[in-house]
Structure formats: structure tokens, C-alpha cells
Design an enzyme around this catalytic site. Structure first.
Site, mmCIF file in Angstrom:
data_model
loop_
_atom_site.group_PDB
_atom_site.id
_atom_site.type_symbol
_atom_site.label_atom_id
_atom_site.label_comp_id
_atom_site.label_asym_id
_atom_site.label_seq_id
_atom_site.Cartn_x
_atom_site.Cartn_y
_atom_site.Cartn_z
ATOM 1 N N LYS A 1 -9.969 0.040 9.682
ATOM 2 C CA LYS A 1 -10.576 -0.640 10.828
ATOM 3 C C LYS A 1 -10.110 0.044 12.095
ATOM 4 O O LYS A 1 -8.912 0.168 12.352
ATOM 5 C CB LYS A 1 -10.153 -2.106 10.829
ATOM 6 N N LYS B 1 -14.830 -0.052 8.949
ATOM 7 C CA LYS B 1 -15.373 -0.793 10.081
ATOM 8 C C LYS B 1 -14.997 -0.124 11.385
ATOM 9 O O LYS B 1 -13.810 0.185 11.545
ATOM 10 C CB LYS B 1 -14.801 -2.210 10.041
HETATM 11 C C1 PBG Z 1 -10.837 -9.875 13.742
HETATM 12 C C2 PBG Z 1 -12.202 -9.319 13.614
HETATM 13 C C3 PBG Z 1 -12.946 -8.648 14.601
HETATM 14 C C4 PBG Z 1 -14.171 -8.335 14.020
HETATM 15 C C5 PBG Z 1 -14.154 -8.821 12.718
HETATM 16 N N1 PBG Z 1 -12.920 -9.409 12.491
HETATM 17 C C6 PBG Z 1 -12.625 -8.391 16.021
HETATM 18 C C7 PBG Z 1 -11.528 -7.495 16.405
HETATM 19 O O1 PBG Z 1 -10.883 -6.855 15.582
HETATM 20 O O2 PBG Z 1 -11.288 -7.442 17.600
HETATM 21 C C8 PBG Z 1 -15.285 -7.602 14.693
HETATM 22 C C9 PBG Z 1 -16.624 -7.752 14.062
HETATM 23 C C10 PBG Z 1 -17.774 -7.333 14.908
HETATM 24 O O3 PBG Z 1 -17.641 -6.718 15.982
HETATM 25 O O4 PBG Z 1 -18.891 -7.627 14.491
HETATM 26 N N2 PBG Z 1 -10.704 -11.157 13.222
#
Ligand code: PBG
Length: 352
Positions: free
Chosen positions: A223, A276
Site C-alpha cells: 500500500k 493499492k
Molecule cells: C485505511 C484505508 C484507506 C483506504 C482504504 N483503507 C485510506 C488511507 O490509507 O489513507 C483508501 C481507499 C480509497 O482511496 O479508496 N483504513
């Protein structure tokens, strides 16, 4: 005129030397569909739902068509997904109150806990995935417990680490509690998204200790610290109050590090991996798939990717259906087995 005729004749007769002609297989839709290598299916999709307390639904300004949902509305939305052949939803919760630890995250009557139970009661076959992180629940909006001075329950100051640093190991205890709480309510899969070191091992141990050895972990293994999460942070009300997430989420410039993260998660017992965001990281999806072909791989088609297509389509600049399906096909072609996408309902309709 005579010259044009002469030239035309030459153009249509001069081609005999070509033996290989890829266009032969593109002549008709029937041929094209026979040769198609990648096919999108509604069963590839995991549909994200944002659940909040109260009643009704509120549209998210930067994500047209996506809503913050009451539990009842989330049940209805899951039902729509099921009726379109979408097998799974992933839940994000917006708590009633936030605090330094994010207590509602593992409360028996927390919003996600309520939603899991209600959705499983109404659509038992729906695979309910839950996001396991702290950022939507903490008052500071960070994904873990912070290194802050003071006497609060939430603080475990580590003098050698900077003020406000997201503490890794104390956060793991909470992640374990959250995962167990979700499993107790009937969650089918837990998905830790906080990029804490050791999060998969900690959650595996916590689940197993409580008899949930059959609950799979879908790890947000790779991520990135991405600017594509902007609209999500409005939707989930989980933006950090200060600073950023760069001390735990990955640098967008790195791919070798992605393989290291994925390898660690595999060792720690992850059942499924994730990359992601998706669109700007198709090479990472490919690399992770090639390195770990034996594990199912999910791609998260994130909020900013959704918002860009919606905005361009609203302006009449692109064809929303075609661009969406092309984008999702690209993710699957790159190596994703599953795609978490806000387009799920529409895409399932368009595929039909
Ligand atoms: C954190 C989380 C995020 C997203 C999914 N889980 C936000 C982040 O890491 O700031 C982002 C998903 C998206 O942008 O669609 N719980």
C-alpha cells in the site's frame, strides 16, 4: 486522375509479401471474442461500503454514486450487489465518536460490527470483508497509536522516537482486537490496511487464539502513500489531523520493496495479497503476481481513480462505461484476481 488510379492499384496489389497479419483475427466481433485473453466478471469485484450511525444515506461529494450508509441502507446496498452477481463487500466504519485509541473499532455494538451482523443475516452468502485499521476511529486520524507525551491511557511515549510517530507494536495489539471483534460478528475475511510491520502475524495469532483459525486474512500488503486516497478520506472521515502516512505506507517510486512487503506477509500467513492503488501501479500488480503466483491477488481501484473517471464523464469528455471497463480490464490483465472497486455495481451491469 489517372495518376491516382495508378497509385491505388499499386497500393492494393503490393501487399503479397506479408505473411503475418494480426488483423486477420480482428475482423469480426465473433473472432475478437474468441481471441480475448482477459474477461471481467461480476464475481471479480469486491464492493466497498461506508457505514455510519443514524438513518438514511448521504452522498459523498467527491464520489458521485457512493454514499455513507446507515446499517439498513448498507444491507440494501449489499443486496443490490448480490443481485448483480457481486460476491463480496468490504466495510469501512464511521464511528459515533473518536478518541486516541479508536475504541469503537473493537466495540461489540460498533458500527461495523452492527453492519456485519445485519448483512450476514439478510444475505448470508455475501462474503463480508472488513477493513482493519485505526485511522477512521482515532481522533488524530492516524493508523496507529501515536507517540505523544502526557498521561493519557493512549500514550506509551517512546523517548527515542519522534513526537507523533505511529507506534508499531502497541498498534498490533489493537489490530488483533479489531480483527477478533469483526470475526465474532461473522466477518468472512479481515483485511488489515495500516501497513504496520507484523500486522498479519499479530492478527493471525489473535484470531487463532480465539478459535477463528478459519478466518482468512486479505493483507493490504503493498500500500503506497498515495494522493489518490483523497476522496476516501472525505468518505470515511479518516484524514490525518497533522502530518502524513509516509512513515508506514510505501514510497510510490518503489517496486523491489513491494516484493519484500509481500514476502513478509506470505511468511506471516496472509491468505491473499493486495496492491493499492491500482491504476498507477499496474507494474507492481504484475510483479507481485509473478513473484507469488500461488496466492490470490487483489487490486484496490481507489477513490481518486473512481473520482477522475466520474469527473471526466460528467464533463462529457470520456465514455464512462467504456473507460471504466477498460480500466478494470487493465487491472485484471496486469494480474489482479479480484478488484475492490466503487464501480462494482455499474460495471456488473455494463458487463451484462
Ligand atoms: C485505511 C484505508 C484507506 C483506504 C482504504 N483503507 C485510506 C488511507 O490509507 O489513507 C483508501 C481507499 C480509497 O482511496 O479508496 N483504513
Amino acid at each position: 486522375m489517372a495518376l491516382l488510379e495508378l497509385e491505388t492499384k499499386k497500393l492494393v496489389t503490393d501487399h503479397c509479401s506479408l505473411i503475418t497479419r494480426p488483423r486477420r483475427l480482428r475482423q469480426t466481433e465473433a473472432l475478437r471474442s474468441m481471441m480475448r485473453e482477459t474477461e471481467l466478471n461480476a464475481r471479480d469485484f469486491i464492493y466497498p461500503l461506508f457505514v455510519r450511525h443514524g438513518s438514511g444515506r448521504t452522498e459523498i461529494r467527491s464520489m458521485p454514486g457512493i454514499f455513507q450508509l446507515s446499517v439498513d441502507e448498507a444491507v440494501r446496498e449489499a443486496e443490490s450487489a448480490a443481485s448483480l452477481g457481486i460476491p463480496s463487500v468490504i466495510l469501512f466504519g464511521i464511528p459515533a465518536e473518536k478518541d486516541p485509541l479508536g475504541l469503537e473499532n473493537f466495540a461489540d455494538d460498533g458500527i461495523v460490527q452492527q453492519a456485519i451482523k445485519a448483512i450476514k443475516r439478510n444475505t448470508p452468502d455475501m462474503v463480508v470483508v472488513t477493513d482493519v485499521c485505526l485511522c477512521e476511529y482515532t481522533d488524530h486520524g492516524h493508523c496507529g497509536i501515536l507517540n505523544v507525551g502526557g498521561d493519557g491511557l493512549a500514550t506509551r511515549p517512546h523517548a527515542h522516537l519522534p513526537e507523533g510517530y505511529v507506534l508499531n507494536d502497541p498498534t498490533l495489539d489493537i489490530l488483533g482486537k479489531v480483527a477478533v471483534s469483526h470475526a465474532e460478528c461473522g466477518a468472512d475475511i479481515v483485511a488489515p490496511s495500516g501497513m504496520m510491520d507484523g500486522m498479519v502475524a499479530a492478527i493471525r495469532a489473535a484470531l487463532d487464539e480465539c478459535g477463528f483459525e478459519n478466518t482468512p486474512i486479505l493483507s493490504y500488503s503493498v500500500k503506497y502513500a498515495s494522493s489518490f486516497y483523497g476522496p476516501f478520506r472525505e468518505a470515511a472521515e479518516g484524514a490525518p489531523k497533522f502530518g502524513d502516512r509516509k512513515s508506514h505506507q510505501m514510497d510510490p517510486a518503489n517496486v523491489r520493496e513491494a516484493l519484500r512487503e509481500a514476502a513478509l506477509d506470505v511468511d506471516e500467513g496472509a491468505d491473499m495479497l493486495m496492491v493499492k492503488p491500482a491504476l498507477a501501479y499496474l507494474d507492481v500488480i504484475r510483479a507481485v503476481k509473478e513473484a507469488f503466483p500461488e496466492l490470490p491477488l487483489a487490486a484496490y481501484n481507489v477513490s481518486g481513480e473512481y473520482a477522475m473517471i466520474k469527473a471526466a464523464a460528467a464533463n462529457g469528455w470520456i465514455d464512462e462505461a467504456k473507460v471504466t471497463l477498460e480500466t478494470l480490464t487493465g487491472m485484471k490483465r496486469a494480474g489482479a484476481d479480484l478488484i475492490i472497486t466503487y464501480h462494482a455495481l455499474d460495471a456488473a451491469k455494463w458487463i451484462r
